[in-house]
Design a protein around this motif. Structure first.
Motif, short mmCIF file in Angstrom:
data_model
loop_
_atom_site.label_atom_id
_atom_site.label_comp_id
_atom_site.label_asym_id
_atom_site.label_seq_id
_atom_site.Cartn_x
_atom_site.Cartn_y
_atom_site.Cartn_z
N GLU A 179 1.39 -1.27 -0.31
CA GLU A 179 -0.14 -0.01 0.26
C GLU A 179 1.17 1.23 -0.20
O GLU A 179 0.78 2.61 -0.27
CB GLU A 179 -1.42 -0.26 1.12
CG GLU A 179 -0.24 -0.37 2.32
CD GLU A 179 0.02 -1.07 3.21
OE1 GLU A 179 0.16 -2.09 2.68
OE2 GLU A 179 -0.18 -1.80 4.32
N TYR A 187 -2.37 4.73 5.87
CA TYR A 187 -1.62 2.83 5.95
C TYR A 187 -1.84 3.29 7.41
O TYR A 187 -1.82 3.60 8.42
CB TYR A 187 -0.12 3.29 6.15
CG TYR A 187 0.50 4.27 6.20
CD1 TYR A 187 0.77 3.92 7.23
CD2 TYR A 187 0.69 4.93 4.90
CE1 TYR A 187 2.05 5.45 7.47
CE2 TYR A 187 1.77 5.83 5.88
CZ TYR A 187 2.17 5.81 6.72
OH TYR A 187 3.07 7.11 6.58
N ASP A 188 -1.83 1.95 8.08
CA ASP A 188 -1.92 1.91 9.69
C ASP A 188 -0.43 1.41 10.08
O ASP A 188 0.43 0.69 9.33
CB ASP A 188 -3.01 1.24 9.80
CG ASP A 188 -3.42 -0.36 9.69
OD1 ASP A 188 -2.19 -0.64 8.83
OD2 ASP A 188 -4.74 -0.23 9.24
N ARG A 190 -0.57 -2.02 10.08
CA ARG A 190 -0.35 -2.75 9.12
C ARG A 190 1.25 -2.94 8.97
O ARG A 190 2.04 -3.91 7.46
CB ARG A 190 -1.50 -3.68 7.97
CG ARG A 190 -2.41 -3.83 9.85
CD ARG A 190 -3.08 -4.78 9.44
NE ARG A 190 -3.82 -4.62 10.56
CZ ARG A 190 -4.97 -5.93 11.37
NH1 ARG A 190 -4.80 -6.65 10.44
NH2 ARG A 190 -5.38 -5.46 11.95
N TRP A 234 -9.56 -4.88 -3.09
CA TRP A 234 -9.71 -4.94 -1.53
C TRP A 234 -10.12 -3.07 -2.09
O TRP A 234 -9.89 -2.58 -3.31
CB TRP A 234 -7.94 -4.00 -1.57
CG TRP A 234 -7.57 -3.79 0.07
CD1 TRP A 234 -9.10 -3.42 0.95
CD2 TRP A 234 -6.98 -2.81 -0.31
NE1 TRP A 234 -8.30 -2.50 2.43
CE2 TRP A 234 -7.03 -1.42 1.55
CE3 TRP A 234 -5.78 -1.90 -0.49
CZ2 TRP A 234 -6.08 -0.66 2.21
CZ3 TRP A 234 -4.74 -0.93 0.56
CH2 TRP A 234 -4.84 -0.10 1.35
N ARG A 279 -3.17 -7.27 0.47
CA ARG A 279 -4.41 -6.27 0.66
C ARG A 279 -4.29 -6.56 2.74
O ARG A 279 -3.91 -7.17 3.64
CB ARG A 279 -5.40 -7.55 0.57
CG ARG A 279 -6.61 -6.14 1.10
CD ARG A 279 -7.64 -7.26 0.53
NE ARG A 279 -9.04 -6.37 1.13
CZ ARG A 279 -10.42 -7.24 0.91
NH1 ARG A 279 -10.45 -7.72 -0.33
NH2 ARG A 279 -11.17 -6.70 1.54
N ASP A 281 -5.32 -4.68 4.18
CA ASP A 281 -7.24 -5.31 5.58
C ASP A 281 -6.39 -6.90 6.59
O ASP A 281 -7.91 -6.92 6.73
CB ASP A 281 -8.40 -4.71 5.64
CG ASP A 281 -9.21 -5.30 4.40
OD1 ASP A 281 -7.89 -5.47 3.40
OD2 ASP A 281 -10.33 -5.06 3.59
N ARG A 282 -6.14 -7.70 5.84
CA ARG A 282 -6.24 -9.10 5.67
C ARG A 282 -4.78 -9.46 6.01
O ARG A 282 -5.45 -10.76 6.38
CB ARG A 282 -6.01 -9.60 3.85
CG ARG A 282 -7.69 -9.74 3.66
CD ARG A 282 -8.25 -10.74 2.58
NE ARG A 282 -9.47 -10.28 2.33
CZ ARG A 282 -10.25 -10.84 0.89
NH1 ARG A 282 -9.08 -10.90 0.40
NH2 ARG A 282 -11.71 -10.60 0.73
N SER A 285 -1.79 -8.64 12.00
CA SER A 285 -1.63 -7.75 12.72
C SER A 285 -0.42 -7.85 13.98
O SER A 285 -0.45 -9.41 14.21
CB SER A 285 -2.10 -6.79 13.91
OG SER A 285 -2.65 -7.87 14.81
#
Ligand code: ATP
Length: 328
Positions: A179, A187-188, A190, A234, A279, A281-282, A285
């Motif tokens: 990303e 982003y976060d 991840r 995504w 992706r 969100d998949r 964490s």
């Protein structure tokens, strides 16, 4: 800085120079990072920068976690020099891997990954994104345990204004999440767990997984290695600045990751592929990764446990020590 006797230089990077030093008051060996432009005997009068403040604040937030290098002090001297004083740890994982010249067995990789994920989980719980995890920024202590260092790119995620985008690019190219390569500024944490997936692969293979030569080459390698199936469906994909790149339109074979790590156990591969989900969100964490069977069903739990009982809340195990003269 009169309290510290400079010994040899141990590292140099974009943000500063790191020296081994001796604390004259205690005799302890420490690592002193001089912000570029500051001085350690050769002051040039620059101001303590915002970057150093941020690095010190993020380190201070995580202080006491056994997998994070301990901040001992942050100093400004009269001439405007800016320094971080840290515990001296030892060589980086990158150096150790170069000298070792061969991959780590799976059980060792699991022990090391548990420590790294534990540190990442703690920092993410505190709202800190490291944003530059790589083998050069992981240090190995005298017991063979790991500590994350160099919070020069880190920042607090919590409390940011919703409209304020994050900086892109961050993270050294080979460890940069897809990303980010696609230009995301939303982003976060991840992005850190992708980098940890790259580090896990490197521990197991003895060589970098995705040694790209440019951003586009990097993206190509990512897609060729883990496939694009999961990325293009995504929902956030089409909003990414580089989503229209021809690299994203090209059809790709499915992930090659399994064939690259044929002897990795199914449980180990579950973690590796979860960290390297294209992706975000998949992607696992750090906390989710630590709950996977590779860690929870470890055959030798007594020698393979994290060094702190818990990283939730304040991790009290090693808090204490002298946080002298914190001037941030
Ligand atoms: N506490 C420490 N103990 C031992 N060595 C350290 C310590 N902190 C840093 N180093 C060494 O110094 C090197 C550079 O430190 P650091 O990564 O913080 O600087 P930098 O200028 O941000 O580097 P880069 O631009 O490469 O990310 C590290 O890779 C490591 O080898």
């Amino acid at each position: 800085m009169e309290h510290y006797e400079r010994l040899e230089k141990i590292g140099e990077g974009a943000s500063g120079v790191v020296y081994k030093a001796r604390d004259r008051r205690t005799g302890a060996t420490v690592a002193v990072k001089r912000l570029r432009g500051g001085g350690f005997g050769d002051d040039d009068g620059s101001q303590l920068s915002e970057d150093l403040l941020r690095e010190a604040a993020c380190l201070e937030a995580c202080r006491g976690h056994p997998s994070v290098v301990e901040l001992r002090a942050a100093h400004r001297d009269g001439a405007g020099g800016a320094f971080l004083v840290m515990e001296y740890v030892g060589p980086s994982v990158a150096q150790v891997m170069r000298e070792r010249g061969r991959p780590f067995p799976e059980a060792d990789a699991r022990r090391l990954m548990r420590q790294l994920l534990d540190g990442a989980r703690a920092m993410h719980d505190l709202g800190v994104l490291h944003r530059d995890l790589k083998p050069d920024n992981v240090l190995v202590d005298a017991h063979g345990d790991l500590k994350i260092c160099d919070f020069g790119m880190s920042r607090f995620a919590a409390g940011r204004a919703a409209t304020k985008p994050y900086t892109s690019p961050v993270v050294t190219l080979w460890y940069r999440a897809p990303e980010l390569l696609l230009g995301s500024t939303e982003y976060d944490a991840r992005v850190d767990t992708w980098a940890l997936g790259c580090i896990m692969a490197e521990l197991l293979a003895g060589a970098p997984l995705l040694p790209g030569r440019s951003e586009m080459d990097q993206l190509n390698r990512v897609f060729d290695t883990v496939g694009t199936d999961d990325m293009t469906d995504w929902p956030g994909f089409c909003r990414l600045p580089r989503a229209g790149s021809p690299l994203c339109q090209r059809s790709r074979p499915p992930s090659r990751l399994r064939e690259m790590f044929p002897s990795l156990s199914a449980a180990g591969f579950d973690v590796l592929s979860g960290l390297l989900a294209c992706r975000p969100d998949r992607r696992l964490s750090a906390a989710e990764a630590l709950r996977r069977p590779w860690f929870t069903d470890a055959e030798s739990p007594d020698v393979d446990q994290p060094r702190s009982a818990s990283c939730g809340g304040r991790f009290t195990v090693r808090v204490g020590g002298a946080a002298d003269a914190i001037v941030v």
